[in-house]
Motif scaffolding. Structure first.
Motif, PDB file in Angstrom:
ATOM      1  N   LEU A 231       1.134  -1.404   0.244  1.00 37.79           N
ATOM      2  CA  LEU A 231      -0.026   0.031  -0.360  1.00 37.79           C
ATOM      3  C   LEU A 231       0.793   1.339   0.167  1.00 37.79           C
ATOM      4  CD1 LEU A 231      -2.379   1.855   0.444  1.00 37.79           C
ATOM      5  CD2 LEU A 231      -2.475   1.216   2.600  1.00 37.79           C
TER       6      LEU A 231
ATOM      7  N   CYS B 112      -4.114   7.057  -1.565  1.00 43.78           N
ATOM      8  CA  CYS B 112      -5.051   6.124  -1.306  1.00 43.78           C
ATOM      9  C   CYS B 112      -6.098   7.179  -0.242  1.00 43.78           C
ATOM     10  CB  CYS B 112      -4.864   5.149   0.395  1.00 43.78           C
ATOM     11  SG  CYS B 112      -6.529   4.810   1.235  1.00 43.78           S
TER      12      CYS B 112
ATOM     13  N   PRO C 260      -6.511   1.321   5.275  1.00 42.87           N
ATOM     14  CA  PRO C 260      -5.972  -0.456   5.410  1.00 42.87           C
ATOM     15  C   PRO C 260      -4.754  -0.573   5.355  1.00 42.87           C
ATOM     16  CG  PRO C 260      -6.409   0.884   2.984  1.00 42.87           C
ATOM     17  CD  PRO C 260      -6.449   1.687   4.574  1.00 42.87           C
TER      18      PRO C 260
ATOM     19  N   CYS D 104      -8.610  -1.574  -5.758  1.00 46.59           N
ATOM     20  CA  CYS D 104      -8.254  -0.062  -6.203  1.00 46.59           C
ATOM     21  C   CYS D 104      -7.819   1.072  -6.988  1.00 46.59           C
ATOM     22  CB  CYS D 104      -6.823  -0.011  -5.566  1.00 46.59           C
ATOM     23  SG  CYS D 104      -6.608   2.066  -4.730  1.00 46.59           S
TER      24      CYS D 104
HETATM   25  S1  SF4 Z   1      -9.087   0.368  -2.737  1.00 51.55           S
HETATM   26 FE1  SF4 Z   1      -9.724   2.618  -1.754  1.00 51.55          FE
HETATM   27  S2  SF4 Z   1      -9.277   2.620   0.787  1.00 51.55           S
HETATM   28 FE2  SF4 Z   1      -7.814   0.568  -0.211  1.00 51.55          FE
HETATM   29  S3  SF4 Z   1      -6.037   0.934  -1.320  1.00 51.55           S
HETATM   30 FE3  SF4 Z   1      -7.073   1.626  -2.440  1.00 51.55          FE
HETATM   31  S4  SF4 Z   1      -8.406   3.687  -1.927  1.00 51.55           S
HETATM   32 FE4  SF4 Z   1      -7.079   3.030  -0.318  1.00 51.55          FE
END
Ligand code: SF4
Ligand code: SF4
Length: 299
Positions: free
Chosen positions: A242, A247, A270, A287
């Motif tokens: 990540l 994010c 997350p 994502c």
């Molecule tokens: S899906 Fe949403 S919460 Fe998960 S890493 Fe991507 S932006 Fe962040």
């Protein structure tokens, strides 16, 4: 009769490897039996599959307790109490282990491996050749076919029988290339000797079907509630990483992770639990801001 036992995790394709071997053996003129045991069916949970090849009718049924050849899809299974892949092996048993490690390294970390252990990294071969981990079944099915003395032509027919109907032309061609490479890699190994059956069964006696203890017959559910004991992230090939700066905390990954391996920290970002994450990379694909990258695992 040759008795072969495959050990893997749900999703590694060991049922298919067993079927490829069975089909190849059938085309080579053997009487064949193949069957898997899953226990609690769950991606990443230990499973086994069994193939018997014989020149005479096969009267045995059920799991293979004393294998001539054991095929293990990854070395993390050696330490898994639910899998116990070495159960029932003796001096005559050959072990084919898909691993990046040498036998001496595995013995050094406490794995009591029998004399005849063959290791090779078929995972990297499968990914490099087909860009897919799913083709590990082809690599190990073909390597096993070579180990029991079957020809590449029979192995390719086995792959065609088991996989062709749902593959594209490109995938079929990649599988053929992979099969040739896996067969060539296994060619330096000795052919597994046929072990004579210790029991002579004159005719089929259906009432004599043996029931193995749960530790053997249903290895994944040998005790209730034991799922957390196993770190199902052990066999992950690619790790999601990540990048929090990208994010937006939409939680899509958190909601969609099929293993509930993503939790949220105090700021609602997350957090991946790498003990349980199986590397399906669904979070990476889902994502919307591309906040995850991937990294190949090195063990
Ligand atoms: S899906 Fe949403 S919460 Fe998960 S890493 Fe991507 S932006 Fe962040
Ligand atoms: S790769 Fe992502 S979606 Fe898949 S198990 Fe791991 S955290 Fe969950």
């Amino acid at each position: 009769m040759l008795r072969i036992r495959f050990h893997g995790r749900g999703g590694q394709g060991m049922k298919t490897a067993s079927r490829i071997l069975g089909s190849a053996g059938f085309h080579a003129g053997f009487v064949v039996q193949d069957s898997p045991v899953y226990g609690a069916e769950r991606r990443g949970a230990p499973m086994s599959a069994f193939t018997r090849l014989a020149r005479e009718p096969i009267r045995e049924r059920g799991t293979v307790a004393t294998p001539d050849l054991i095929v293990i899809a990854d070395d993390t299974l050696l330490a898994d109490q639910a899998a116990q892949p070495l159960l029932g092996c003796d001096e005559q048993t050959t072990i084919l282990l898909n691993s990046t490690k040498e036998v001496a390294d595995l013995q050094q970390i406490g794995h009591a491996l029998a004399k005849q252990v063959l290791t090779a990294d078929f995972t990297t071969l499968a990914i490099d050749t087909t860009q897919s981990l799913a083709s590990l079944s082809v690599a190990l099915g073909v390597a096993t076919a070579r180990l029991v003395g079957l020809s590449l032509a029979d192995a390719l027919v086995g792959i065609g029988d088991e996989l062709s109907s749902h593959l594209s032309d490109t995938q079929r061609s990649q599988n053929t290339t992979l099969a040739q490479a896996a067969y060539a890699r296994a060619k330096t190994w000795p052919v597994v000797q046929e072990r004579l059956s210790t029991t002579t069964i004159e005719r089929a006696v259906l009432a004599d079907v043996a029931f193995d203890p749960p530790s053997l017959a249903t290895p994944s559910i040998y005790a209730s509630g034991n799922s957390p004991e196993r770190k199902t992230g052990n066999w992950r090939q690619f790790r999601p990483i990540l990048h929090a700066d990208l994010c937006t905390r939409c939680w899509i990954c958190f909601v969609r992770c099929p293993e509930a391996a993503i939790s949220l920290d105090a700021q609602d970002y997350p957090v991946v639990d790498y003990d349980e994450c199986k590397g399906c990379l669904l979070c990476v694909h889902e994502c919307p801001t591309h906040a995850f990258t991937t990294e190949k695992e090195v063990r």
